[in-house]
Design a protein around this motif. Structure first.
Motif, mmCIF file in Angstrom:
data_model
loop_
_atom_site.group_PDB
_atom_site.id
_atom_site.type_symbol
_atom_site.label_atom_id
_atom_site.label_comp_id
_atom_site.label_asym_id
_atom_site.label_seq_id
_atom_site.Cartn_x
_atom_site.Cartn_y
_atom_site.Cartn_z
ATOM 1 N N VAL A 171 0.876 -1.172 0.000
ATOM 2 C CA VAL A 171 0.000 0.000 0.000
ATOM 3 C C VAL A 171 0.914 1.223 0.000
ATOM 4 O O VAL A 171 1.668 1.454 0.933
ATOM 5 C CB VAL A 171 -0.932 0.015 1.227
ATOM 6 C CG1 VAL A 171 -1.833 1.240 1.201
ATOM 7 C CG2 VAL A 171 -1.744 -1.268 1.278
ATOM 8 N N SER A 174 -1.446 6.278 2.582
ATOM 9 C CA SER A 174 -2.528 6.026 3.524
ATOM 10 C C SER A 174 -3.855 6.634 3.096
ATOM 11 O O SER A 174 -4.889 6.314 3.666
ATOM 12 C CB SER A 174 -2.144 6.557 4.899
ATOM 13 O OG SER A 174 -1.892 7.944 4.820
ATOM 14 N N ASP A 175 -3.876 7.513 2.084
ATOM 15 C CA ASP A 175 -5.130 8.154 1.696
ATOM 16 C C ASP A 175 -6.111 7.176 1.039
ATOM 17 O O ASP A 175 -7.304 7.439 0.988
ATOM 18 C CB ASP A 175 -4.870 9.361 0.795
ATOM 19 C CG ASP A 175 -4.120 9.007 -0.469
ATOM 20 O OD1 ASP A 175 -3.383 8.000 -0.459
ATOM 21 O OD2 ASP A 175 -4.266 9.736 -1.459
ATOM 22 N N GLN A 176 -5.623 6.032 0.534
ATOM 23 C CA GLN A 176 -6.497 5.056 -0.118
ATOM 24 C C GLN A 176 -6.581 3.759 0.685
ATOM 25 O O GLN A 176 -6.794 2.687 0.120
ATOM 26 C CB GLN A 176 -5.975 4.762 -1.530
ATOM 27 C CG GLN A 176 -5.977 5.956 -2.461
ATOM 28 C CD GLN A 176 -7.383 6.435 -2.759
ATOM 29 O OE1 GLN A 176 -8.296 5.634 -2.933
ATOM 30 N NE2 GLN A 176 -7.569 7.749 -2.804
ATOM 31 N N ILE A 177 -6.414 3.837 1.986
ATOM 32 C CA ILE A 177 -6.333 2.636 2.818
ATOM 33 C C ILE A 177 -7.620 1.805 2.762
ATOM 34 O O ILE A 177 -7.564 0.574 2.712
ATOM 35 C CB ILE A 177 -5.930 2.972 4.283
ATOM 36 C CG1 ILE A 177 -5.504 1.706 5.031
ATOM 37 C CG2 ILE A 177 -7.038 3.677 5.027
ATOM 38 C CD1 ILE A 177 -4.180 1.164 4.597
ATOM 39 N N THR A 178 -8.778 2.450 2.714
ATOM 40 C CA THR A 178 -10.043 1.703 2.649
ATOM 41 C C THR A 178 -10.125 0.896 1.360
ATOM 42 O O THR A 178 -10.455 -0.296 1.377
ATOM 43 C CB THR A 178 -11.249 2.664 2.763
ATOM 44 O OG1 THR A 178 -11.128 3.380 3.983
ATOM 45 C CG2 THR A 178 -12.561 1.903 2.731
ATOM 46 N N THR A 179 -9.780 1.515 0.245
ATOM 47 C CA THR A 179 -9.782 0.813 -1.040
ATOM 48 C C THR A 179 -8.764 -0.317 -1.032
ATOM 49 O O THR A 179 -9.034 -1.416 -1.518
ATOM 50 C CB THR A 179 -9.461 1.798 -2.188
ATOM 51 O OG1 THR A 179 -10.420 2.847 -2.156
ATOM 52 C CG2 THR A 179 -9.503 1.112 -3.539
ATOM 53 N N ALA A 180 -7.589 -0.060 -0.466
ATOM 54 C CA ALA A 180 -6.541 -1.081 -0.399
ATOM 55 C C ALA A 180 -7.002 -2.288 0.411
ATOM 56 O O ALA A 180 -6.831 -3.431 -0.010
ATOM 57 C CB ALA A 180 -5.266 -0.489 0.185
ATOM 58 N N VAL A 181 -7.597 -2.039 1.573
ATOM 59 C CA VAL A 181 -8.059 -3.141 2.426
ATOM 60 C C VAL A 181 -9.139 -3.951 1.709
ATOM 61 O O VAL A 181 -9.112 -5.187 1.720
ATOM 62 C CB VAL A 181 -8.559 -2.608 3.791
ATOM 63 C CG1 VAL A 181 -9.284 -3.693 4.570
ATOM 64 C CG2 VAL A 181 -7.388 -2.055 4.599
#
Length: 197
Positions: A171, A174-181
């Protein structure tokens, strides 16, 4: 090679229903659709890889023992990178999916030419040939395969194992953490976790 990869993606898109029928002989429609869509997307993203491989010298021939699952994606994943690096690739399909792999090769023949070839002999013959003629051998499966194959290969040959635990996720912000998860969870449960697609 990038143009050939893009042409392969176009051939796959043009022959979507034929490829889905072929893949549905061995997997569900949902898995087949996901495999085809991800393979097409994958083939259109080799620009960065080409830059990183530009300074490398080819090792010659690379042998690939294809896994039985996701055959279309596996051909591209394990074969097209070595091609891009200037190697030739010899692939042996799993006995379970050899019919489907042969038909995929026939469909892609105008693009892949003779730099990507099939070996349809036994697994033992393929390993013996790879140990003698290839600079690298790519294979999947259980870790025990590494221990079993290692003695057959001279020290100057690369054994490249792609098995359990090899699907890392990076990843890059951290700004796209929801999409990454969400993507990581989806990839781990896709096809009951039986592939790295």
């Amino acid at each position: 090679m990038l143009e050939e990869f893009r042409t392969a993606a176009k051939i796959m898109a043009r022959n979507r229903s034929q490829l889905l029928d072929l893949l549905c002989e061995i997997e569900t429609l949902r898995t087949a659709e996901e495999e085809l869509d991800k393979t097409i997307a994958f083939l259109n993203t080799f620009d960065e890889e080409e830059k990183s491989l530009a300074a490398r010298r080819p090792i010659g021939e690379v042998s690939v023992a294809l896994p039985f699952n996701t055959p279309l994606y596996s051909i591209c994943l394990y074969g097209f990178g070595p091609l891009l690096a200037g190697n030739t690739v010899v692939m042996r399909p799993s006995r379970i999916t050899s019919s489907q792999v042969v038909r995929i090769f026939e469909l892609l023949a105008p693009v892949i030419g003779d730099r990507l070839r099939l070996f349809l002999g036994s697994g033992a013959e393929f390993v013996e040939r790879a140990a003698r003629a290839s600079g690298a051998f790519i294979f999947t499966g259980a870790w025990e395969n590494v221990e079993r194959l290692r003695p057959a290969f001279p020290e100057d040959r690369k054994l490249i194992y792609c098995g359990s635990g090899m699907c890392a996720a990076v990843v890059a912000g951290s700004d796209q953490i929801t999409t990454a998860v969400e993507s990581i969870v989806r990839s781990k449960v896709f096809n009951s976790g039986q592939d790295c697609l």
